[in-house]
Design an enzyme around this catalytic site. Structure first.
Site, PDB file in Angstrom:
ATOM      1  N   ARG A  31     101.612   2.538  71.307  1.00  0.00           N
ATOM      2  CA  ARG A  31     100.886   2.010  70.155  1.00  0.00           C
ATOM      3  C   ARG A  31      99.873   0.927  70.515  1.00  0.00           C
ATOM      4  NH1 ARG A  31     104.188   0.350  64.881  1.00  0.00           N
ATOM      5  NH2 ARG A  31     104.733   2.539  65.089  1.00  0.00           N
ATOM      6  N   HIS A  77      99.390  12.184  64.867  1.00  0.00           N
ATOM      7  CA  HIS A  77      99.771  10.774  64.701  1.00  0.00           C
ATOM      8  C   HIS A  77     100.444  10.569  63.336  1.00  0.00           C
ATOM      9  CE1 HIS A  77      99.371   6.665  66.247  1.00  0.00           C
ATOM     10  NE2 HIS A  77      99.041   6.270  65.036  1.00  0.00           N
ATOM     11  N   TYR A 121      84.506   8.206  51.159  1.00  0.00           N
ATOM     12  CA  TYR A 121      83.070   7.986  51.002  1.00  0.00           C
ATOM     13  C   TYR A 121      82.310   8.066  52.322  1.00  0.00           C
ATOM     14  CZ  TYR A 121      84.456   6.199  46.431  1.00  0.00           C
ATOM     15  OH  TYR A 121      84.979   6.065  45.183  1.00  0.00           O
TER      16      TYR A 121
END
Length: 810
Positions: A31, A77, A121
């Protein structure tokens, strides 16, 4: 029925240790820390691979970010969409990454800390240089492993055609490890890699002839070559990053400081706000306006200055007290051989070179296998064209494709692969021109096979290929360096007089802890009267000063409070002051005892005399009181729990000390008998106390003092000649100055020196007070208890004596 539960009798600490150990290992490896080979954390690698796998490349149209995030979560993931999108956005931010790996359309945040638009967006695709990280991944160059649900495969590491760990740097925190690797210039990193390939044992100094230091995306000035060298040697080092600032002339003959580059990771909006707070709080004199003029052409912060402002002093203050200049600490930790490791520059370069050797070897093996397979097919096609009529006849006589292949293999010794190519051959290719093309292709394949075998059999050739690839990357993508490197870290010296407007002020302090800075004009308008304070409060300090001085307050717990006068609020004489607890947090039971103003700490030769209730005394040089950070109480004297400070005042080298106890003892001795100690020292014995006795007052006796003033708890006062008290030594009991009475004996409240124009206010516990002018009292002897000035049966016992100058008595 047999229970399916399996019970373990294991200590809880072992279980917790094991589970946390597993968790830590996962966080470290999977990570928070980057891989030394491709410089990517797992989430970044998965984002880039997913975009590559889906064909979301730099030469294709942009796609919705939400689609990529969904693919990454669904395939590789299995974590929150926010974390994936945040990582994806960071890969697109050109103020965070030196060479961005994702191109994004839409709002992807800003250097002001604004959040990006929602992923529905924005649109994104891989950048051109990101494709170089993934180049040849389809040629079995890196290891693939099953994804989390075994439905597809994902790469363990990317081929990484350039040393991304150094180019884009990395930052992260995991369990027990953190990493802070700065970004570098692509061309310099590639030059250093090539040097390391050519000269395996090259030194740090050799490498630093080509890789001069970090190169941050936001530019700026880096100071401290020694820190860079240390970081490259050990993985840890400290440098200073300074904003790029120049001066411009503006309207009215004034000047402005123009900031065009700021340190990496600094929030520009917060920086502008902090600089404006410096202006509003008047911590620096000379700044008239701060504004952000950043637009699409580049970053630009304007700090307008007064005509007579000291530009250099103001800039130095801002460097020291805002994020205009910040320290940067290298901590080059990366995952190497599946283990977190503190890595030097040579170690990082070596890890990358080993990775590239593996990648190029695997790619060459793959290309060789493909080339040999194609050469074999081409050989079969040429043979077939040379006996074309027989081949056609054989195929026409066959029952089906399988039969045709079997006959070709049996009659003409073709292999399975050659036979497959022949039966799939299209009729239009059976021309004379095709044999020429096949012959050319065969020659090219032969040449290619020879080259690939050379690469695989010669490490020199292998390294040559790596160097050639790196040079192409440099030629294609390297741009100009953004950060400038300076050899030495410049020491910032701030002379307070240069940054603060020197104004005359009047400083006042009350017993309840209210402090006030007042202009002489406000004082004069009130004629020094109608001082604003709470009922029952009293003034304990008043002095004319300037804004360049420092107010020092001493508290009953042995602490002192450091308050630069220019930072105090300007408050009218008639208004209540600001409570010290609103400026510096002090404890509820901590009282302000006294105050002094210091003009110059370095040149001040005086001392602070500390006296406690239990008779402990200490001298400390005023120069030791100077500090850089003063947001909390500072230790002036270490005091035991059953003790309290009762006096702190300024003394010279030739003064004497006058101590008085509740039982009527006074002790006079030279101040130089008290050794000078540091701030945290606990002091030495000042007076030898009887049981149940304690010190009630202390005073500094200068050479000009002739008389002393005494008061008891029964409101009896008297004036004595100082020479009535014999001078003694520190640590003795002293002389008795009140007569013992069997009934209702007197207890001293205080003994003070009488200076010119001194007056004393005697306050009772009920709030009644009497003003006493010692000039109107006759001298008494050592055994007199003085004259009563108040009926304590009505007013209560005397609580306090306050010394005033006659002109302050308002």
């Amino acid at each position: 029925m047999v229970s399916s539960e399996k019970l373990y009798n294991i200590p809880l600490e072992d279980i917790l240790g094991d589970r946390f150990g597993r968790y830590s290992k996962y966080i470290i490896q999977e990570r928070a820390l980057p891989d030394a080979r491709d410089g990517l954390k797992p989430v970044q690698r998965r984002i880039l691979y997913s975009m590559f796998y889906e064909g979301n490349l730099q030469d294709k149209p942009y796609r919705k970010s939400a689609k990529t995030v969904g693919n990454v979560i669904g395939n590789y993931h299995p974590h929150g969409d926010t974390s994936v999108y945040d990582a994806m956005v960071r890969l697109s931010q050109d103020w965070k990454l030196r060479n961005v790996l994702v191109q994004m359309h839409g709002n992807n945040g800003s250097i002001d800390g604004d959040p990006p638009a929602a992923m529905r967006y924005t649109e994104a695709r891989l950048s051109a240089i990101a494709s170089e990280l993934l180049r040849d991944i389809d040629k079995e160059t890196v290891e693939f492993v099953p994804n989390f649900d075994d439905t597809s495969m994902e790469p363990v590491v990317l081929p990484s055609m350039f040393p991304n760990l150094l180019v884009n740097g990395s930052t992260g925190i995991s369990a027990g490890y953190a990493t802070e690797i700065p970004s570098h210039h692509l061309g310099e990193v590639i030059d250093a890699t090539i040097m390391r390939i050519d000269r395996k044992n090259c030194s740090i100094d050799d490498l630093m002839t080509v890789i001069h230091g970090p190169d941050f995306p936001t530019g700026g000035i880096i100071q401290g070559v020694d820190g860079i060298r240390k970081a490259y040697e050990t993985g840890k080092g400290k440098i200073i990053i300074r904003s790029r600032v120049h001066t411009e002339d503006i309207r009215g003959g004034k000047q402005a400081l123009i900031i065009t580059e700021i340190p990496a990771e600094v929030n520009k909006a917060n920086l502008v706000k902090k600089i404006d707070e410096v202006r509003l709080d008047r911590k620096v004199d000379g700044i008239t306006e701060v504004r952000d003029e950043t637009d699409r052409t580049g970053l630009r912060i304007v700090i307008e200055l007064k005509k007579d402002a000291n530009n250099e002093a103001i800039l130095n203050y801002l460097y020291k007290n805002t994020e205009l200049q910040i320290p940067y600490n290298f901590n080059m930790v990366a995952i190497y051989n599946r283990t977190p490791k503190q890595m030097s520059l040579p170690a990082i370069l070596d890890a990358y070179i080993e990775h590239q050797k593996e990648v190029v070897t695997n790619r060459s093996k793959y290309d060789l296998r493909k080339a040999k397979a194609r050469a074999h097919v081409v050989e079969g096609l040429m043979k077939a064209l040379s006996i074309l009529d027989q081949v056609i006849s054989t195929i026409r006589s066959a029952n089906d494709k399988r039969d045709a292949k079997d006959k070709l293999i049996a009659q003409y010794s073709f292999t399975e692969q050659q036979a497959e190519a022949i039966v799939m051959l299209q009729l239009y290719r059976l021309t004379n021109t095709d044999i020429t093309a096949l012959q050319e292709e065969a020659a090219e394949l032969s040449k290619k096979i020879e080259q690939l075998e050379t690469i695989l059999n010669s490490e020199t050739k292998l390294l040559s290929v790596i160097k050639t690839d790196l040079k192409k990357i440099k030629q294609t993508y390297a741009d100009d360096r953004r950060s400038t490197i300076e050899g030495e870290i410049e020491e910032i010296k701030i002379v307070r007089e240069d940054i603060i407007a020197q104004e005359d002020v009047i400083i006042t302090v009350t017993s309840e802890g209210y402090v006030k800075r007042t202009t002489p004009r406000s004082y004069s308008a009130s004629n020094g009267k109608d001082y604003g304070m709470k009922e029952g409060d009293r003034l304990i300090y008043q002095k004319e000063s300037t804004t360049t001085d420092t107010l020092i307050l001493f508290t009953s717990k042995g602490n002192y409070l450091y308050l630069p006068i220019h930072e105090m609020q300007d408050i009218r004489w008639k208004d209540m002051g600001q409570h010290i607890a609103n400026i510096i947090p002090i404890e509820r039971d901590e009282a302000i005892l006294s105050a002094t103003i210091v003009n110059n700490f370095e040149e001040n030769k005086d001392f602070i005399l500390f006296v406690t209730k239990n008779g402990i005394v200490k001298r400390t040089s005023i120069s030791q009181l100077k500090v850089q950070r003063y947001s909390k109480p500072l230790v002036g004297m270490s005091i035991k729990n059953d003790d309290a400070l009762i006096y702190a005042g300024v003394s010279g080298e030739t003064d004497r000390v006058l101590l008085a106890t509740s039982n009527g003892y006074t002790l006079l001795f030279k101040v130089d008998e008290i050794s000078v100690q540091g701030l945290r020292a606990g002091g030495v014995k000042g007076i030898n106390l009887k049981d149940q006795d304690y010190v009630v007052s202390a005073d500094i006796v200068s050479e000009s003092v002739k008389d002393i003033f005494c008061a008891t708890h029964r409101a009896a006062v008297k004036k004595m000649k100082l020479d009535t008290i014999p001078q003694s030594s520190r640590g003795t009991r002293g002389a008795k100055i009140i007569r013992d009475l069997k009934n209702n004996p007197h207890q001293l409240i205080g003994v003070y020196t009488i200076n010119e124009n001194d007056m004393f206010a005697i306050l009772s516990k009920s709030g009644q007070f009497e003003m006493v002018d010692p000039a109107g009292i006759r001298h008494s002897d050592q055994y007199s208890n003085g004259s009563f000035i108040m009926d304590t049966d009505e007013a209560g016992e005397i609580k306090t004596i306050i010394r005033y100058k006659k002109e302050e008595n308002n």
